[in-house]
Motif scaffolding. Sequence first.
Motif, PDB file in Angstrom:
ATOM      1  N   LEU A  84       0.390   6.853  20.224  1.00 14.20           N
ATOM      2  CA  LEU A  84      -0.700   6.980  19.130  1.00 14.20           C
ATOM      3  C   LEU A  84      -0.005   6.757  17.844  1.00 14.20           C
ATOM      4  O   LEU A  84      -0.273   6.336  16.548  1.00 14.20           O
ATOM      5  CB  LEU A  84      -1.464   5.364  18.958  1.00 14.20           C
ATOM      6  N   ARG A  85      -0.575   8.180  17.672  1.00 10.49           N
ATOM      7  CA  ARG A  85      -0.690   8.684  16.566  1.00 10.49           C
ATOM      8  C   ARG A  85       0.047   9.082  15.748  1.00 10.49           C
ATOM      9  O   ARG A  85       0.176   9.301  14.523  1.00 10.49           O
ATOM     10  CB  ARG A  85      -1.553   9.983  16.157  1.00 10.49           C
ATOM     11  N   ASP A  86       1.509   9.240  15.854  1.00  7.52           N
ATOM     12  CA  ASP A  86       3.072   8.877  15.688  1.00  7.52           C
ATOM     13  C   ASP A  86       2.831   7.480  15.087  1.00  7.52           C
ATOM     14  O   ASP A  86       4.105   7.400  14.070  1.00  7.52           O
ATOM     15  CB  ASP A  86       3.643   9.107  16.555  1.00  7.52           C
ATOM     16  N   PHE A  87       2.328   6.123  15.236  1.00 10.30           N
ATOM     17  CA  PHE A  87       2.236   5.235  15.049  1.00 10.30           C
ATOM     18  C   PHE A  87       1.994   5.083  13.709  1.00 10.30           C
ATOM     19  O   PHE A  87       0.316   4.995  13.276  1.00 10.30           O
ATOM     20  CB  PHE A  87       2.223   4.065  14.655  1.00 10.30           C
ATOM     21  N   ALA A  88       1.947   5.791  12.402  1.00  9.99           N
ATOM     22  CA  ALA A  88       0.916   6.042  11.284  1.00  9.99           C
ATOM     23  C   ALA A  88       1.264   4.894   9.455  1.00  9.99           C
ATOM     24  O   ALA A  88       2.442   3.949  10.251  1.00  9.99           O
ATOM     25  CB  ALA A  88       1.849   7.201  10.598  1.00  9.99           C
ATOM     26  N   GLY A  89      -0.114   4.551   9.318  1.00 10.90           N
ATOM     27  CA  GLY A  89      -0.292   3.701   8.679  1.00 10.90           C
ATOM     28  C   GLY A  89      -1.281   4.130   7.518  1.00 10.90           C
ATOM     29  O   GLY A  89      -2.508   4.505   8.232  1.00 10.90           O
ATOM     30  N   GLU A  90      -2.189   3.514   6.937  1.00 16.82           N
ATOM     31  CA  GLU A  90      -2.492   4.391   5.754  1.00 16.82           C
ATOM     32  C   GLU A  90      -3.650   2.681   5.570  1.00 16.82           C
ATOM     33  O   GLU A  90      -3.287   1.102   6.601  1.00 16.82           O
ATOM     34  CB  GLU A  90      -2.632   3.847   4.581  1.00 16.82           C
ATOM     35  N   TYR A  91      -5.016   2.701   5.808  1.00 13.77           N
ATOM     36  CA  TYR A  91      -5.701   2.043   5.654  1.00 13.77           C
ATOM     37  C   TYR A  91      -5.641   1.076   4.309  1.00 13.77           C
ATOM     38  O   TYR A  91      -5.073   0.861   3.518  1.00 13.77           O
ATOM     39  CB  TYR A  91      -7.434   2.348   6.018  1.00 13.77           C
ATOM     40  N   SER A  92      -6.259  -0.758   5.216  1.00  8.95           N
ATOM     41  CA  SER A  92      -6.785  -1.677   4.236  1.00  8.95           C
ATOM     42  C   SER A  92      -6.915  -1.384   3.656  1.00  8.95           C
ATOM     43  O   SER A  92      -8.650  -2.164   4.187  1.00  8.95           O
ATOM     44  CB  SER A  92      -5.370  -2.811   5.218  1.00  8.95           C
ATOM     45  N   TYR A  93      -7.646  -1.570   1.887  1.00  5.11           N
ATOM     46  CA  TYR A  93      -8.590  -0.835   1.251  1.00  5.11           C
ATOM     47  C   TYR A  93      -9.356  -2.230   0.455  1.00  5.11           C
ATOM     48  O   TYR A  93     -10.395  -2.384   0.119  1.00  5.11           O
ATOM     49  CB  TYR A  93      -8.126  -0.232   0.433  1.00  5.11           C
ATOM     50  N   LEU A  94      -8.838  -3.312  -0.195  1.00  2.00           N
ATOM     51  CA  LEU A  94      -9.106  -4.646  -0.428  1.00  2.00           C
ATOM     52  C   LEU A  94      -8.716  -5.858   0.654  1.00  2.00           C
ATOM     53  O   LEU A  94      -8.687  -7.004   0.247  1.00  2.00           O
ATOM     54  CB  LEU A  94      -8.202  -5.079  -1.782  1.00  2.00           C
ATOM     55  N   GLY A  95      -9.099  -5.652   1.936  1.00  2.00           N
ATOM     56  CA  GLY A  95      -8.700  -6.465   3.164  1.00  2.00           C
ATOM     57  C   GLY A  95     -10.142  -7.333   2.629  1.00  2.00           C
ATOM     58  O   GLY A  95      -9.756  -8.904   2.530  1.00  2.00           O
ATOM     59  N   THR A  96     -11.337  -7.012   2.333  1.00  5.86           N
ATOM     60  CA  THR A  96     -12.523  -7.751   2.405  1.00  5.86           C
ATOM     61  C   THR A  96     -12.699  -8.867   0.845  1.00  5.86           C
ATOM     62  O   THR A  96     -12.638 -10.053   0.893  1.00  5.86           O
ATOM     63  CB  THR A  96     -13.392  -7.302   2.517  1.00  5.86           C
ATOM     64  N   THR A  97     -11.873  -8.120  -0.257  1.00  5.02           N
ATOM     65  CA  THR A  97     -11.489  -8.922  -1.505  1.00  5.02           C
ATOM     66  C   THR A  97     -10.878  -9.836  -1.364  1.00  5.02           C
ATOM     67  O   THR A  97     -11.809 -10.685  -2.213  1.00  5.02           O
ATOM     68  CB  THR A  97     -11.316  -7.425  -2.110  1.00  5.02           C
ATOM     69  N   LEU A  98      -9.952  -9.287  -0.454  1.00  2.00           N
ATOM     70  CA  LEU A  98      -9.170 -10.496  -0.291  1.00  2.00           C
ATOM     71  C   LEU A  98      -9.562 -11.953  -0.384  1.00  2.00           C
ATOM     72  O   LEU A  98      -9.079 -13.109  -0.510  1.00  2.00           O
ATOM     73  CB  LEU A  98      -7.426  -9.887  -0.329  1.00  2.00           C
ATOM     74  N   ARG A  99     -10.333 -11.701   1.204  1.00  3.17           N
ATOM     75  CA  ARG A  99     -10.875 -12.477   1.734  1.00  3.17           C
ATOM     76  C   ARG A  99     -11.865 -13.395   1.441  1.00  3.17           C
ATOM     77  O   ARG A  99     -11.674 -14.410   1.471  1.00  3.17           O
ATOM     78  CB  ARG A  99     -11.084 -12.078   3.193  1.00  3.17           C
ATOM     79  N   GLN A 100     -12.942 -12.655   0.454  1.00  2.63           N
ATOM     80  CA  GLN A 100     -13.588 -13.349  -0.662  1.00  2.63           C
ATOM     81  C   GLN A 100     -13.483 -14.475  -1.404  1.00  2.63           C
ATOM     82  O   GLN A 100     -14.155 -15.557  -2.207  1.00  2.63           O
ATOM     83  CB  GLN A 100     -14.517 -12.221  -0.874  1.00  2.63           C
ATOM     84  N   ALA A 101     -11.738 -14.034  -1.908  1.00  2.00           N
ATOM     85  CA  ALA A 101     -11.210 -15.132  -3.134  1.00  2.00           C
ATOM     86  C   ALA A 101      -9.782 -15.519  -1.815  1.00  2.00           C
ATOM     87  O   ALA A 101      -9.478 -16.220  -3.101  1.00  2.00           O
ATOM     88  CB  ALA A 101     -10.140 -13.654  -3.546  1.00  2.00           C
ATOM     89  N   ASN A 102      -9.890 -15.969  -1.366  1.00  2.00           N
ATOM     90  CA  ASN A 102      -9.606 -16.853  -0.136  1.00  2.00           C
ATOM     91  C   ASN A 102      -7.783 -16.851  -0.159  1.00  2.00           C
ATOM     92  O   ASN A 102      -7.356 -17.436   0.118  1.00  2.00           O
ATOM     93  CB  ASN A 102     -10.111 -18.309  -0.825  1.00  2.00           C
ATOM     94  N   ILE A 103      -7.650 -15.228   0.014  1.00  2.00           N
ATOM     95  CA  ILE A 103      -6.497 -14.308   0.330  1.00  2.00           C
ATOM     96  C   ILE A 103      -6.461 -14.268   1.345  1.00  2.00           C
ATOM     97  O   ILE A 103      -7.109 -13.432   1.545  1.00  2.00           O
ATOM     98  CB  ILE A 103      -6.007 -14.382  -1.048  1.00  2.00           C
ATOM     99  N   GLU A 104      -5.272 -14.787   2.347  1.00  2.00           N
ATOM    100  CA  GLU A 104      -5.390 -14.228   3.248  1.00  2.00           C
ATOM    101  C   GLU A 104      -4.764 -12.732   3.402  1.00  2.00           C
ATOM    102  O   GLU A 104      -3.350 -12.718   2.996  1.00  2.00           O
ATOM    103  CB  GLU A 104      -4.513 -15.208   4.322  1.00  2.00           C
TER     104      GLU A 104
END
Length: 848
Positions: free
Chosen positions: A535-555
């Motif tokens: 599973l570590r071969d399925f590489a990808g970066e973390y989402s750093y703005l998820g909470t900020t976008l949800r607070q702005a009513n953007i999914e």
Amino acid sequence: MSHSYYGKQWVESQGGILDLLEVELPSEPAKPEKDRIAAFQMFAVMYIKYIQIFRRIEECYDQVVHPQKRRVLRHLLDGIMGRILELKNEMVLLEFSEYHYFDDVLSDLKLTPDDIEIPIPKYFTYENSKVLQEREKMLGSILAKMGPQETTPQKEEIQMTLDDAIRLIQVHERARQGRLRAKFMREIRQQEERECQAQLRGAPTMDPDIAATKIQKVWKGYSQRRKTKKMREEELIFVGMASPPEPKDWKDTPMYSAKKTEDHRRVVQEEHEREYQQALVSIKEKIREIEGPDMKENMQDQIRQWFIECRDKTGKFPDYPDDDEGGSAAIFKEKDPLEMEKEEGQKDEDGGKKKKGKKGKKEKKEKKDKKDKKGKKGKGKGKGGDEEEEEGIKMQVSNFVPTVNEAAATYKDVWQFRDEATNFEQKHDAELIKEAKRIEVDEEIRKQVDELMRQELKNLKMAVDRDKGGKKGKKGKKSGKKSGKKKKKKSGKKSGKKGKKKKKEKDLTADRTIESLYEELVHEGILVRPPKINLRDFAGEYSYLGTTLRQANIEPMPSLSDVRRVITEFAILPLGSQAVHEKAPLVKSVLIAGPRGVGKKMLVHCICTETGANMFDLTAANIAGKYPGKAGLAMMLHMVFKVARQLQPSVVYVGDAERTFVKKVPKTDKSDPKRLKKDLPKILKTLKGEDRVLIVGTSRMPFDGEIKPFCGLYQKILLIPRPDYASRFLLWKMLISRCGGRVTEAIDVSSLAKITDGYTPGHMVQAIQQILTERRIQQLSKRPLSAVEFVAPLARIDPIYKEEEEAFKTWYGKTPLGKKRAKAAAGDDEGDKKGKKGGKKGGKKKKK
């Protein structure tokens, strides 16, 4: 790492567990939380803290060599794993989404995304390594007998006559000679020009000291520039802005020595476990030989004393308790014969029963009155909406908190203050084995003593009560009747249950072994060998703005790191552990949807690799023409799920899952995609907690299928998006190095990640493979890679356009969870029940 290091890790984890248990098991019942945001924050903090403890305990369990400590750690590890899955389920029910974002919680707790990466326990495959190796051998031998099945399409050879071939060789040879001649002539002309210039300049007239000084200046400048460049590279590597150079020999790296130490500790684990199992047998035999006779005498003396006491106080010998009641163990719980007389007198009194019945009725009436009063109070306050607000959000009852509490108590009672200063090798503790085995020997001897004392009691009764045979006969009849009734009732219940089971189970292959069914499925190409992908071969970066976008009513769209986390939680952890799968929220089926090239099938292979699961391919194209007719289909599915249950864990893979529920089948499609439409949902209902079988479907066009039956079959629907900029930046570096290339300063990875917006990891791999041929890899030392080289192959690939991504979002919005999420985002969490008050709450949340 040393033994003391893992001991410290366990101590630190124990402190965190006790803090969490104070929250999980409060002295007073916690008040329900009315605010959804506050409730999610509470769940998220607990979830992250459990993950931190899980990381430490998993590492300890993998490397601790003490066999008795490992049993406690395993119990604790399963409990924490299950609790993480329960909290995940709580958050899904609260937010109506499989993906959650913790960037604000991480910043408050001063943690990095790597600190909450969920590890996959290594014992999933290590402890079952022998079984997996035997299964792999069996599969390999079957495939070897069948011969090569998948033959790669060979390119058509160009037919050529002998004269044409000779002419082609001559042309190429003349061209080669011409190039060599031109090269020689160019070198000759350059040499002549140098000689002419030397004649024009004449003999050198420079002073030797000045010439030496110039040479020194040039050399010192060159060496200093080289040192500065080296220092700058080392600083960038230290800061993390540049990748370290590849080691010449893997054995010289600290990673190799660490891995070697881990492997050695696992060998020691096996040796200590073998010694522990031998000690269990030998210590038990010693206790039986040395302490057994004394135990037997003491028990007999105590039971005889009990006979005499009962005879003196009641005037008759007591009835000996049956084995179902605990035998003589029940005697020492009820030592006072007067209490036994009272209990017998209460049983004979009919009036006492009536009184109890009246009391019961009164209590029921009082409970009903209280409920009615509560109902009236609620109705008086409002129309029902206020009641729900008063209830609020409560944490569901956990199946794993008692397990965690039990493991923590075991550590506190047994291991916290145990002196192991002399146990350098961390072998088993003999005293603990003796304590446990004494209880077992006591139970075994008690059964033997019970048989002897029953006979002795019978002889005593016969000797003393010869003149009172009538009373004895009546009592015997009564006791016989009672025991007969009880036995009949029990046997009746059991027979009823067995009868129901027989009706449900219809074994179509009762006369066949699992090995023969396994071999047949391999021959038919239904049971396949998945490639080994972690599973570590399925590489990808973390989402750093998820909470900020949800607070702005953007999914926000989930990142590839979020996808990796969700696959671990819904598929890998439950499949890997039987204890977790039985008690955790049951997930029977998962759908992985997304555009082409995002890695859907790769994730299925990762699930199989990490858990050691069998893979059954029920894709429509794969089963076309196999087991025809209704009877054939029933037989195929029966065989697949019978083998899957017997050789669990198992993954049943359905590729192009939308075709099973497609609205109109094209006339050109002869694979009969709707073949499993009716049978798969029926089989899904038969899967239970003890069956570690997961149905995994993949779809790149889910909007082509009917939404209701599609979402009815798959409990969890995971949408995988195209990678964002951060993930693309990470992927380019990783994929280039994996394909044999080198990432140097000459390649502008940032620009490459920017221009590949819309391209998936599959597209990137395709472009890299076209550029990094064997010849190009050999030239890397002289001519490093540049970003421009990848533009041409990328231009020939169609990216994932925004319209296609929007189509996936629209389709997901029509799924049950997607609809709930849309309502929650609009501030209407509970539909139209809350009315204006719900709207006001939503407004407050937005301000926050």
